[in-house]
Design a protein around this motif. Structure first.
Motif, PDB file in Angstrom:
ATOM      1  N   ASP A 137       0.840  -1.191   0.000  1.00  9.16           N
ATOM      2  CA  ASP A 137       0.000   0.000   0.000  1.00  9.16           C
ATOM      3  C   ASP A 137       0.879   1.246   0.000  1.00  9.16           C
ATOM      4  O   ASP A 137       1.996   1.231   0.542  1.00  9.16           O
ATOM      5  CB  ASP A 137      -0.917   0.022   1.224  1.00  9.16           C
ATOM      6  N   LEU A 138       0.336   2.320  -0.547  1.00 13.62           N
ATOM      7  CA  LEU A 138       1.080   3.572  -0.691  1.00 13.62           C
ATOM      8  C   LEU A 138       1.719   4.022   0.616  1.00 13.62           C
ATOM      9  O   LEU A 138       2.900   4.353   0.658  1.00 13.62           O
ATOM     10  CB  LEU A 138       0.148   4.663  -1.236  1.00 13.62           C
ATOM     11  N   ASN A 139       0.961   4.054   1.687  1.00 17.57           N
ATOM     12  CA  ASN A 139       1.492   4.572   2.944  1.00 17.57           C
ATOM     13  C   ASN A 139       2.221   3.515   3.778  1.00 17.57           C
ATOM     14  O   ASN A 139       2.586   3.778   4.922  1.00 17.57           O
ATOM     15  CB  ASN A 139       0.377   5.265   3.736  1.00 17.57           C
ATOM     16  N   ASP A 140       2.469   2.336   3.184  1.00 16.99           N
ATOM     17  CA  ASP A 140       3.295   1.321   3.825  1.00 16.99           C
ATOM     18  C   ASP A 140       4.732   1.348   3.299  1.00 16.99           C
ATOM     19  O   ASP A 140       5.541   0.501   3.672  1.00 16.99           O
ATOM     20  CB  ASP A 140       2.704  -0.075   3.612  1.00 16.99           C
ATOM     21  N   ILE A 141       5.044   2.320   2.438  1.00 16.73           N
ATOM     22  CA  ILE A 141       6.416   2.454   1.947  1.00 16.73           C
ATOM     23  C   ILE A 141       7.303   2.776   3.149  1.00 16.73           C
ATOM     24  O   ILE A 141       7.026   3.717   3.900  1.00 16.73           O
ATOM     25  CB  ILE A 141       6.532   3.576   0.890  1.00 16.73           C
ATOM     26  N   PRO A 142       8.363   1.988   3.367  1.00 15.39           N
ATOM     27  CA  PRO A 142       9.227   2.215   4.527  1.00 15.39           C
ATOM     28  C   PRO A 142       9.896   3.594   4.490  1.00 15.39           C
ATOM     29  O   PRO A 142      10.282   4.083   3.426  1.00 15.39           O
ATOM     30  CB  PRO A 142      10.291   1.114   4.411  1.00 15.39           C
ATOM     31  N   GLU A 143      10.040   4.206   5.670  1.00 12.30           N
ATOM     32  CA  GLU A 143      10.706   5.509   5.761  1.00 12.30           C
ATOM     33  C   GLU A 143      12.147   5.429   5.283  1.00 12.30           C
ATOM     34  O   GLU A 143      12.707   6.434   4.852  1.00 12.30           O
ATOM     35  CB  GLU A 143      10.652   6.033   7.196  1.00 12.30           C
ATOM     36  N   LYS A 144      12.743   4.249   5.349  1.00 11.68           N
ATOM     37  CA  LYS A 144      14.114   4.065   4.867  1.00 11.68           C
ATOM     38  C   LYS A 144      14.241   4.414   3.389  1.00 11.68           C
ATOM     39  O   LYS A 144      15.327   4.677   2.902  1.00 11.68           O
ATOM     40  CB  LYS A 144      14.572   2.621   5.076  1.00 11.68           C
ATOM     41  N   LEU A 145      13.126   4.392   2.668  1.00  7.34           N
ATOM     42  CA  LEU A 145      13.156   4.688   1.235  1.00  7.34           C
ATOM     43  C   LEU A 145      12.903   6.176   0.925  1.00  7.34           C
ATOM     44  O   LEU A 145      12.846   6.545  -0.240  1.00  7.34           O
ATOM     45  CB  LEU A 145      12.128   3.826   0.492  1.00  7.34           C
TER      46      LEU A 145
END
Length: 131
Positions: free
Chosen positions: A50-58
């Protein structure tokens, strides 16, 4: 298009690389908002999350993808008078015709924002779907 929750953070990072002319133009934030959402959605689609599950590391990778996208597609106001947006040119009585903002947006929607430079990074976070 769903809104990416960390968009303002990415936007602040990308704006560090912009010219004063771009920062002063009222259309810059609109274009930047569109591009960030597109890059984030394309990344989420590639990662199968999901869009808002993109890890902050990215976030650094997303910033790089957005900056690269803006540069290669020359969609910032400071780049608008570039020959890449020139649609036609007549020499006798000199006539120039540039693409409209709608034509530019239409071209941007179909472009693939995930380039070969970033695929190895994204593959570390990719989830493969099970059938």
């Amino acid at each position: 298009m769903q809104e990416f929750t960390r968009k303002s953070s990415i936007q602040n990072q990308v704006m560090l690389f912009m010219t004063d002319k771009d920062l002063e133009d009222e259309n810059t934030k609109k274009v930047l908002s569109f591009v960030i959402n597109k890059v984030a959605q394309d990344t989420a689609n590639y990662l199968n999350i999901d869009l808002n599950d993109i890890p902050e590391k990215l976030d650094g990778t997303l910033t790089g993808l957005v900056t690269q996208y803006l540069d290669t597609h020359q969609c910032l106001p400071s780049q608008q008078q570039n020959s890449a947006n020139l649609q036609s040119l007549t020499e006798g009585d000199v006539s120039y015709s540039y693409k409209t903002p709608g034509e530019i947006y239409q071209g941007l929607q179909t472009a693939n924002t995930i380039t070969d430079n970033y695929i190895p990074i994204l593959n570390n976070f990719r989830k493969l779907p099970w059938s």
